[in-house]
Design a protein around this motif. Sequence first.
Motif, PDB file in Angstrom:
ATOM      1  N   SER A  40       0.834  -1.209   0.000  1.00 39.94           N
ATOM      2  CA  SER A  40       0.000   0.000   0.000  1.00 39.94           C
ATOM      3  C   SER A  40       0.862   1.251   0.000  1.00 39.94           C
ATOM      4  N   VAL A  41       1.985   1.214   0.730  1.00 41.23           N
ATOM      5  CA  VAL A  41       2.889   2.373   0.776  1.00 41.23           C
ATOM      6  C   VAL A  41       3.517   2.608  -0.592  1.00 41.23           C
ATOM      7  N   MET A  42       4.085   1.561  -1.183  1.00 38.93           N
ATOM      8  CA  MET A  42       4.767   1.741  -2.462  1.00 38.93           C
ATOM      9  C   MET A  42       3.774   2.014  -3.593  1.00 38.93           C
ATOM     10  N   SER A  43       2.543   1.520  -3.454  1.00 44.62           N
ATOM     11  CA  SER A  43       1.522   1.860  -4.456  1.00 44.62           C
ATOM     12  C   SER A  43       1.260   3.354  -4.450  1.00 44.62           C
ATOM     13  N   GLU A  44       1.182   3.936  -3.254  1.00 43.16           N
ATOM     14  CA  GLU A  44       0.959   5.372  -3.165  1.00 43.16           C
ATOM     15  C   GLU A  44       2.161   6.144  -3.691  1.00 43.16           C
ATOM     16  N   VAL A  45       3.364   5.706  -3.342  1.00 39.51           N
ATOM     17  CA  VAL A  45       4.575   6.372  -3.816  1.00 39.51           C
ATOM     18  C   VAL A  45       4.622   6.383  -5.343  1.00 39.51           C
TER      19      VAL A  45
END
Length: 325
Positions: free
Chosen positions: A300-305
């Motif tokens: 979820s973090v890297m998807s947002e990044v």
Amino acid sequence: MDSLDLSALSLARDWFAAGHAVWLVTVVDAWGSAPRPPGALLVLRGDGAVAGSVSGGCVEDDLVERVRSGGNGDRPEVLAYGVTSEQAARAGLACGGRLRVLVEPLRDTTWVTEVMDRVSRHERVRRTLSLADGSVSLATAGRDDTFSFDGSTLRALHGPRWRLLVVGAGQLSQAVATMALSLDFEVHACDPRDSYHAAWRIPGATLHRGMPDDVALALGLDAHTAVAALSHDRKLDDLVLLEALKSPAFYVGALGSRRNDADRRERLGQFDLSADQIARLRGPIGLDLGGRTPAEIALSVMSEVVAVRHGSPLARRRPLTEATP
């Protein structure tokens, strides 16, 4: 150039050393729905073997047919696909995509070895190819350098353009670092807490033991840098945020619940940050994918990044519950 293209380049060196004729095929222009961007690389061996890609497969098939029929010469040349309806159908680009590729014979692998060595040291390298004589030169590339082709000179980039600074060396940070590396980020992690150092096992990521604000200043956060505060220690996370929110970093996020996020923004407001700078903070960090495990939260973090990096609309952020560290 991403890690898959670098792997193809390494294989080109091995094939050349084994006595094969080798060509490098680079996408120099792409329009419409062409699947690979400018700079994407395919390596073509004299017997038709390929590594890497420049399209979804059909352009590769045409390139293989060219090399098997002796169609590739000993000088760099530009080929166009999808320019006419007949070409589009033959090359599998009938959906409207068009691309041009540069086919160059590999004559020497000294520069390939140097590129691979420098990239392994996290350097960014610019390769310049002159179509007039096929000569290659290398130079250090800046983070603002971009791929270019003007019809006579190719300037290709090798090595990571994007960086990620993660604060915290715990399980979640390790999952985020691993995923970021696979996405071709240069990854730095920071955690001054000795108890977390022994478990850090992320080859390719640099672990810093200094205080987060000092590390952020030393790295020189720029417009190609993302910052994720994941330590679950508000003192450490706040330190990096105080620097990151004043920097040009394209992404700044912090772990925590909505309540913690509100408290954090209130604390940050007591320092020399403007309301606009605090508003840049992405918290709770990550897109709401419904996951709870470290790997799912890392996704979820890297998807947002990645979404922020590409300027894509974002889905709803993480829910009210505390993110699992």
